[in-house]
Design a protein around this motif. Sequence first.
Motif, PDB file in Angstrom:
ATOM      1  N   UNK A 137       2.347  -9.710  -9.286  1.00 18.74           N
ATOM      2  CA  UNK A 137       2.650  -8.284  -9.371  1.00 18.74           C
ATOM      3  C   UNK A 137       1.992  -7.528  -8.223  1.00 18.74           C
ATOM      4  N   UNK A 138       2.812  -6.805  -7.453  1.00 17.45           N
ATOM      5  CA  UNK A 138       2.318  -6.100  -6.266  1.00 17.45           C
ATOM      6  C   UNK A 138       3.480  -5.341  -5.640  1.00 17.45           C
ATOM      7  N   UNK A 139       3.139  -4.506  -4.674  1.00 15.82           N
ATOM      8  CA  UNK A 139       4.156  -3.949  -3.787  1.00 15.82           C
ATOM      9  C   UNK A 139       4.275  -4.902  -2.604  1.00 15.82           C
ATOM     10  N   UNK A 140       5.493  -5.304  -2.314  1.00 17.85           N
ATOM     11  CA  UNK A 140       5.753  -6.264  -1.249  1.00 17.85           C
ATOM     12  C   UNK A 140       6.303  -5.554  -0.019  1.00 17.85           C
ATOM     13  N   UNK A 141       5.770  -5.936   1.126  1.00 20.59           N
ATOM     14  CA  UNK A 141       6.143  -5.341   2.403  1.00 20.59           C
ATOM     15  C   UNK A 141       6.538  -6.430   3.388  1.00 20.59           C
ATOM     16  N   UNK A 142       7.447  -6.097   4.285  1.00 22.50           N
ATOM     17  CA  UNK A 142       7.719  -7.008   5.390  1.00 22.50           C
ATOM     18  C   UNK A 142       7.204  -6.369   6.676  1.00 22.50           C
ATOM     19  N   UNK A 143       7.024  -7.194   7.691  1.00 21.68           N
ATOM     20  CA  UNK A 143       6.557  -6.705   8.983  1.00 21.68           C
ATOM     21  C   UNK A 143       6.630  -7.836   9.988  1.00 21.68           C
ATOM     22  N   UNK A 144       6.555  -7.507  11.242  1.00 19.52           N
ATOM     23  CA  UNK A 144       6.308  -8.523  12.254  1.00 19.52           C
ATOM     24  C   UNK A 144       4.856  -8.983  12.073  1.00 19.52           C
ATOM     25  N   UNK A 145       4.596 -10.236  12.373  1.00 18.02           N
ATOM     26  CA  UNK A 145       3.276 -10.818  12.102  1.00 18.02           C
ATOM     27  C   UNK A 145       2.587 -11.160  13.411  1.00 18.02           C
ATOM     28  N   UNK A 146       1.356 -10.692  13.582  1.00 15.33           N
ATOM     29  CA  UNK A 146       0.611 -11.029  14.797  1.00 15.33           C
ATOM     30  C   UNK A 146      -0.149 -12.347  14.587  1.00 15.33           C
ATOM     31  N   UNK A 147      -0.770 -12.876  15.654  1.00 14.50           N
ATOM     32  CA  UNK A 147      -1.437 -14.191  15.520  1.00 14.50           C
ATOM     33  C   UNK A 147      -2.568 -14.235  14.490  1.00 14.50           C
ATOM     34  N   UNK A 148      -3.090 -13.082  14.118  1.00 20.16           N
ATOM     35  CA  UNK A 148      -4.145 -13.036  13.101  1.00 20.16           C
ATOM     36  C   UNK A 148      -3.590 -12.802  11.701  1.00 20.16           C
ATOM     37  N   UNK A 193       7.256 -11.611   8.595  1.00 16.07           N
ATOM     38  CA  UNK A 193       6.552 -12.068   7.405  1.00 16.07           C
ATOM     39  C   UNK A 193       6.595 -11.079   6.266  1.00 16.07           C
ATOM     40  N   UNK A 194       6.061 -11.528   5.162  1.00 14.44           N
ATOM     41  CA  UNK A 194       5.918 -10.709   3.961  1.00 14.44           C
ATOM     42  C   UNK A 194       4.436 -10.590   3.615  1.00 14.44           C
ATOM     43  N   UNK A 195       4.085  -9.413   3.133  1.00 23.13           N
ATOM     44  CA  UNK A 195       2.745  -9.107   2.686  1.00 23.13           C
ATOM     45  C   UNK A 195       2.854  -8.481   1.294  1.00 23.13           C
ATOM     46  N   UNK A 196       1.749  -8.400   0.580  1.00 22.16           N
ATOM     47  CA  UNK A 196       1.766  -7.728  -0.711  1.00 22.16           C
ATOM     48  C   UNK A 196       0.439  -7.034  -0.960  1.00 22.16           C
ATOM     49  N   UNK A 197       0.518  -5.991  -1.783  1.00 25.80           N
ATOM     50  CA  UNK A 197      -0.676  -5.254  -2.157  1.00 25.80           C
ATOM     51  C   UNK A 197      -0.654  -4.986  -3.647  1.00 25.80           C
ATOM     52  N   UNK A 198      -1.590  -5.589  -4.349  1.00 23.73           N
ATOM     53  CA  UNK A 198      -1.734  -5.373  -5.782  1.00 23.73           C
ATOM     54  C   UNK A 198      -2.621  -4.152  -6.019  1.00 23.73           C
ATOM     55  N   UNK A 199      -2.511  -3.539  -7.187  1.00 27.62           N
ATOM     56  CA  UNK A 199      -3.336  -2.360  -7.479  1.00 27.62           C
ATOM     57  C   UNK A 199      -4.820  -2.639  -7.304  1.00 27.62           C
ATOM     58  N   UNK A 200      -5.504  -1.777  -6.547  1.00 28.68           N
ATOM     59  CA  UNK A 200      -6.936  -1.913  -6.355  1.00 28.68           C
ATOM     60  C   UNK A 200      -7.361  -2.998  -5.390  1.00 28.68           C
TER      61      UNK A 200
END
Length: 119
Positions: free
Chosen positions: A91-102, A35-42
């Motif tokens: 607008x954010x930093x985007x990350x990928x990762x394996x995704x758990x059931x939660x 999956x993909x995740x993102x983190x916006x400032x703050x």
Amino acid sequence: QVHLEESGGGLVQTGGSLRLSCATPGRTISDFTMGWFRQAPGREREFVASIVWSGYSTYYVDSVKGRFTISRDNAKNTVYLQMNSLKPEDTAVYYCNAVDPNLYGSWSWGQGTQVTVSS
């Protein structure tokens, strides 16, 4: 230790498109929901999209449905995120990762790739 390498971010105007890639050198991803995740400032990091090992099922957070498409190439151990009709709130930093059931990331996080959408 899984090494995640995100790329493809950049600066784009509202309505523009970007395609993100995530490579996992040395790690086979075919057994995992990715999956993909993102983190916006703050803000906290948030789930964006996921795709099961076969690629036949995907899931998106409501704010990106119809605009983003996640895909994968297991032979290349790579996951993609096609982002269309981008908005400043993407607008954010985007990350990928394996995704758990939660819908949390399962592995250590990579550096991510910055996406900036100008208004």
